[in-house]
Design an enzyme around this catalytic site. Structure first.
Site, short mmCIF file in Angstrom:
data_model
loop_
_atom_site.label_atom_id
_atom_site.label_comp_id
_atom_site.label_asym_id
_atom_site.label_seq_id
_atom_site.Cartn_x
_atom_site.Cartn_y
_atom_site.Cartn_z
N LYS A 76 0.84 -1.20 0.00
CA LYS A 76 0.00 0.00 0.00
C LYS A 76 0.87 1.25 0.00
O LYS A 76 1.56 1.53 0.98
CB LYS A 76 -0.92 0.05 1.21
CG LYS A 76 -1.91 1.23 1.10
CD LYS A 76 -2.59 1.58 2.40
CE LYS A 76 -1.81 2.58 3.23
NZ LYS A 76 -1.75 3.93 2.65
N GLU A 131 10.16 0.66 10.37
CA GLU A 131 11.16 1.72 10.21
C GLU A 131 10.40 3.02 10.45
O GLU A 131 9.56 3.40 9.64
CB GLU A 131 11.78 1.64 8.82
CG GLU A 131 13.13 2.31 8.74
CD GLU A 131 13.01 3.71 8.23
OE1 GLU A 131 12.81 4.62 9.08
OE2 GLU A 131 13.11 3.91 7.02
N CYS A 150 13.23 10.40 7.30
CA CYS A 150 13.15 9.90 8.68
C CYS A 150 14.52 9.96 9.36
O CYS A 150 14.61 10.13 10.56
CB CYS A 150 12.62 8.48 8.70
SG CYS A 150 13.33 7.45 7.43
N GLU A 157 9.82 14.93 16.09
CA GLU A 157 10.18 14.90 14.69
C GLU A 157 9.32 15.91 13.93
O GLU A 157 8.10 15.84 13.96
CB GLU A 157 9.95 13.49 14.13
CG GLU A 157 10.42 13.34 12.70
CD GLU A 157 10.26 11.93 12.18
OE1 GLU A 157 9.26 11.28 12.50
OE2 GLU A 157 11.16 11.47 11.45
#
Lengths: 320, 471
Positions: free
Chosen positions: B178, B252, B286, B383
Site C-alpha cells: 500500500k 522503520e 526519517c 520529529e
C-alpha cells in the site's frame, strides 16, 4: 582598479606571518578539507542547468574573463601579435562580442604585446619567476619580473616554489611572494599554486592563504604545464579561501583557474561555482579570470548558435 | 547579476491517466470509492485514485497467496532473479519518466528524484536480484515467509517501494503493497512495469488508499509478514495489531538525528552535510539530521557559514532543474511543520530563514534554522519532518554523546571531525542504526538501514535486509 596589499592591523595576519613557526601554526590550523565532500559539492554544482538568457549572459561574461594565453617555446612576435588581434576582436564579424581580459605571454614577448594592444583596454599579463617550474635563484626570478613590468606588463603571473612548500618551508615561499610583489610595483600579482603538484585540497587551502597573506592580488590554479591543471573542486577550495580571507581581512582577492578549460559547458560550470561559493562580487573580470586558449573559439561558436539558432563550423572562427 | 533562467524538465514524458484502479492479480480493477492525488507544488488535481476497502484487500491477499503457492515459491531462484533484473532494467530505461512523475506527485526537486531516488531504486533491484539465487550464503536453509503486507510512506515513494518489494521477491515471497495516499502514482507506474516485465500475476499487488486500507492489510489474517515505514505513532498501532498473531514484523519509524560537528571538522563540507542532512527532500527524511550539535568553540563561525550557504538554496518549482528545495508534500504536513515551528518561537528559540520568495499556490515552507534550542524544547524532541533545523551546542565529546542519545529515537547520527579515532569513539557510543562520518544521508543498497528504540526494528538493505523476509 588597484588593490592595496596592506593587511588591516586588526586582522592579526601581520603577527601570524612574522615568524616561520606562527605561519606554519596558522596554516595547519585552517579547517581541513574533506576530499569526498568537496568533490561532491563541485559535482553537484556542475549539474546546474544554465539556459537561454542566462547562457547568453554567461558566455559574454566568460569571454570578458579570458586571459588568452600562449606559452610555448615556439612563440614568436608574429604569433603574439595575432593573438592580440584576436583578443581585441574575438569575432571580427560581430562587434557586440566583448574583448578578452588580457593576453598572457612569456616575459620576453611583453613589449610586443603591449605595442599591439596599446589603447585597446585589453591587459597584458606576463608569466614570470622562471615559469613554469620556478626552479631558479630568487634574483633571477626578480629580474624576470622587473623586466616584464618595465616592458609594460600590467599583470604578473608568478609560480610558487612547490618544492619548498611540500618540504614545509612556508616562510621561504612567503618571502619569495613578498619579494616578487615588491618587484611588481603597480602591476597586479597572480600567484600560481600549481595545484596538480600540491595534490591534496588541504595543501591547496594552505597555499591559497599563504599567497593571499603575502600580498597576492589573484590566486591561480596552474601553469597549464602539469596535469591535472584546473579542476572544479580545486577551484571550489580556492574560492572558499578568498571568501574567507575577505571576511577576515576585508581585502578581496581574485581567482584564476587555468589549463584544461576548453568548452563553454566547462566555463559555465566555473561561473556557477563562483556565483554560489565566493558570490556574485567575484563575477567580473576584475576578480575572476579563466586562463585558456582554445576555450575562446568554443565560446564564440556557442554564442553564434544562440544568436542565429544554427551552428557555424570551426572554419568560421579564426585560429590564432 | 547572474540569474539562472528557468530550466524546467518537460512534463511531456509522463502520461498521467485521469483515473487509476487497484493492481490485483496482474490486472487493474476499479474500487467503490475514490480519492484525489494532487501536485503539492500547485494543488492541481493529478488523478482519481481507487480506495481499496477490506474486500479489495482480501482479493489482493488471496491473489498473492495463490501466486505464492502456485508460481513464485516453485520457481527456481535464478528465475526469480531474472524477473528482478528485468524490472531493474526497465526502471533504468524509464527513469526520466519516473523521476518526473515522482517530482510531480511528491513535490521533491527533479534534481533529487533524477540523481538520488531513481538511481537508488534501480540499484536496489539489481542488488537483491543478485541475492536471489545465493540466499544460502546469507542464512542457513533459507525459506520464504509467504505473503508480505507492506505499507510505505510518501517521502520517497518509489524508493521505499523498492526497499520493500526487491528483498521480498528475491527471497521468494509475494507482496501486497500500500503506497501512501498522497503519493500513489509511481507505485501504480511500477504496477505497469511489473506487467511489462511479465511478472506472474499476483506476485506484486498494489492497493491504494489511506489509513483504513493500511489497517485492513496489516490486520488481514492471510499475511505472514508486515513491513511498515512511517510514523512512530502508526508503528505502535501496527505492533499492537500484530502482537500474538505470529506475523513477522519490521518497522522503520521516525527519527530525530543528531548531526555532531566538532571544532576540528572540515567546516565547509560540514556545512554541506548539514544542508544535505536537513534540507534534502524538504526535510521529509526519517533519518534527517534535524538536530545540529555543534561544539561551542566553532558554533558562531559554523552558523555564519551555514546561513551564508542557506541563502543560496533555490526554493521553488520542483521540476526546475536548478531547484534545491521543493514543495512540502501536503497541507497536513505543512500545518504540522508550522505548528512545531510556532512552538519553537513560543519556547524562546530564535528562528532564522534566508530571504526567499515562496510561490503563491501549493505547500511551501522556507528553509529554517532555530538557534538557542534547549533539549527540553519540542523542536529538539519531536520529529518535525520538514526543512527545520534545531541547533544546540556542546563542549566535550561526552556531552555530545549524551545529548545525541537523549531522545526516544535512534535512527541515524552524523559525526564531523578530521580525527579518525574520535569518529570510532563516537560511533561506539551513539545509539543509532546508522552513523555517518564526515557525510550525511548517504545510501547504498548494500548497506543495512534501520533504527534503535522508537525508530523501529529490523534492517533493510544489505545482507541483513534478507533476514526480514526469510524464516
Amino acid at each position: 582598479m588597484t588593490v592595496t596589499p596592506t593587511i588591516p592591523a586588526d586582522s592579526g595576519l601581520a603577527e601570524i606571518t612574522s615568524t616561520a613557526g606562527s605561519l606554519r601554526g596558522f596554516l595547519h590550523g585552517l579547517p581541513g578539507v574533506d576530499q569526498v565532500g568537496a568533490e561532491e559539492r563541485a559535482a553537484r554544482l556542475a549539474t546546474r542547468s544554465i539556459k537561454k538568457s542566462a547562457k547568453a549572459e554567461a558566455i559574454d561574461l566568460a569571454v570578458s574573463m579570458v586571459d588568452l594565453t600562449t606559452l610555448e617555446g615556439a612563440d614568436t612576435p608574429g604569433k603574439v601579435r595575432a593573438l592580440c588581434a584576436k583578443g581585441m576582436h574575438p569575432d571580427p564579424g560581430d562587434a557586440s562580442v566583448p574583448m578578452v581580459a588580457a593576453i598572457c605571454v612569456y616575459s620576453d614577448l611583453v613589449a610586443e604585446a603591449v605595442r599591439a594592444l596599446a589603447g585597446s583596454g585589453v591587459g597584458v599579463a606576463s608569466v614570470a619567476t622562471s615559469f613554469p617550474s620556478g626552479r631558479a635563484p630568487l634574483e633571477a626570478k626578480l629580474a624576470d619580473t622587473r623586466r616584464a613590468v618595465e616592458d609594460g606588463a600590467g599583470e604578473i603571473d608568478m609560480v610558487i616554489d612547490r618544492g619548498a612548500f611540500l618540504a614545509g618551508d612556508y616562510a621561504k615561499v612567503f618571502e619569495e611572494i613578498v619579494a616578487v610583489k615588491a618587484a611588481c610595483g603597480q602591476a597586479h600579482l597572480k600567484v600560481i599554486l600549481e595545484t596538480g603538484e600540491l595534490v591534496t585540497y588541504d595543501n591547496v587551502r594552505r597555499a591559497s592563504w599563504l599567497a593571499m597573506m603575502a600580498g597576492a592580488d589573484f590566486i591561480k590554479t596552474s601553469t597549464g604545464k602539469v596535469s591535472p591543471a584546473a579542476t572544479l573542486p580545486v577551484t571550489l577550495v580556492m574560492l572558499e579561501a578568498v571568501r574567507d580571507f575577505r571576511a577576515r581581512t576585508g581585502r578581496q582577492v581574485g581567482v584564476k583557474p587555468a589549463g584544461g578549460i576548453r568548452t563553454t559547458k566547462d566555463a559555465i560550470k566555473y561561473l556557477v561555482l563562483v556565483n554560489e561559493t565566493a558570490g556574485p562580487d567575484w563575477l567580473t573580470p576584475a576578480w575572476f579570470r579563466i586562463g585558456a586558449s582554445s576555450l575562446l573559439n568554443d565560446l564564440l561558436m556557442q554564442r553564434r548558435k544562440l544568436t542565429t539558432g544554427v551552428y557555424a563550423g570551426p572554419d568560421y572562427f579564426t585560429l590564432d | 547579476m547572474f540569474e539562472y533562467a528557468p530550466a524546467p524538465e518537460s512534463r511531456d514524458i509522463v502520461d498521467i491517466k485521469p483515473a487509476y484502479g487497484l493492481f490485483i492479480d496482474g490486472a487493474f480493477t476499479d474500487a467503490n470509492n475514490h480519492f484525489k492525488t494532487v501536485n503539492p507544488a500547485s494543488e492541481e488535481v493529478l488523478a482519481e485514485i481507487s480506495e481499496a476497502d477490506s474486500a479489495d484487500v482480501d482479493r489482493a491477499v488471496a491473489a498473492a497467496r495463490k501466486a505464492y503457492e502456485n508460481v513464485w515459491s516453485k520457481l527456481p531462484a535464478a528465475e526469480r532473479a531474472k524477473y528482478l533484473f528485468r524490472i531493474a532494467r526497465i526502471i533504468q530505461e524509464r527513469s526520466r519518466e519516473l523521476a518526473v512523475l515522482e517530482s510531480i506527485d511528491n513535490g521533491k526537486p527533479i534534481r533529487e528524484s533524477r540523481d538520488v531516488d531513481l538511481p537508488l531504486v534501480a540499484a536496489h533491484f539489481f542488488y537483491y536480484a543478485g541475492w536471489a539465487d545465493k540466499l544460502e550464503y546469507a542464512v542457513a536453509d533459507p525459506r520464504p515467509l509467504g505473503v508480505a503486507g507492506q505499507v510505505i510512506p510518501w517521502n520517497f515513494p518509489l524508493l521505499m517501494l523498492a526497499w520493500k518489494i526487491a528483498p521480498a521477491l528475491a527471497c521468494g515471497n509475494t507482496v501486497v503493497l500500500k503506497p501512501a495516499e498522497t503519493t500513489p502514482l509511481t507505485a501504480l507506474a511500477f504496477a505497469e512495469i511489473c506487467r511489462q516485465a511479465d511478472l506472474p500475476p499476483g506476485v506484486v499487488n498494489i492497493v491504494t488508499g489511506a489509513g483504513e486500507t493500511g489497517r485492513a492489510l496489516v490486520e488481514h489474517p492471510g499475511i505472514d509478514k508486515v513491513a511498515f515505514t512511517g510514523s512512530t505513532e502508526v508503528g505502535r498501532q501496527i505492533a499492537r495489531a500484530v502482537a500474538g498473531t505470529g506475523k513477522r514484523l519490521t518497522l522503520e519509524l521516525g527519527g530525530k538525528a543528531a548531526n555532531i560537528v566538532f571544532d576540528d571538522a572540515p567546516l565547509d563540507q560540514a556545512v554541506e552535510g548539514i544542508v544535505n542532512g536537513i534540507f534534502f527532500n524538504q526535510g521529509h527524511v526519517c533519518c534527517a539530521g534535524s538536530r545540529l550539535l555543534v561544539q561551542e568553540s566553532v558554533a558562531e563561525e559554523l552558523l555564519d557559514r551555514l546561513k551564508t550557504r542557506m541563502a543560496t538554496l533555490r526554493v521553488g518549482d520542483p521540476l526546475d532543474k536548478n531547484t534545491d528545495v521543493g514543495a512540502i508534500n501536503s497541507a497536513a504536513q505543512l500545518a504540522k511543520i508550522r505548528e512545531l515551528s510556532q512552538a519553537g518561537d513560543n519556547e524562546g528559540a530564535v528562528r532564522w530563514s534566508p530571504p526567499c520568495e515562496l510561490p503563491d499556490r501549493g505547500f511551501w515552507f522556507a528553509p529554517t534554522v532555530f538557534t538557542g534550542v534547549a533539549q527540553s524544547h519540542r523542536i529538539a524532541r519531536e520529529e518535525i519532518f520538514g526543512p527545520v533545523l534545531s541547533v544546540l551546542t556542546f563542549r566535550t565529546p561526552q556531552e555530545a554523546v549524551e545529548k545525541a542519545n537523549n531522545t526516544p529515537y535512534g535512527l541515524s547520527a552524523g559525526v564531523w571531525t578530521e580525527k579518525g579515532s574520535r569518529i570510532l569513539w563516537m560511533a561506539q557510543r551513539l545509539r543509532a542504526g546508522v552513523v555517518w562520518a564526515n557525510t550525511f544521508n548517504k545510501f547504498d543498497p548494500a548497506s543495512p538501514f534501520g533504527g534503535y528504540k522508537e525508530s523501529g526494528f529490523g534492517r533493510e538493505g544489505g545482507r541483513h535486509g534478507l533476514e526480514a523476509y526469510l524464516r
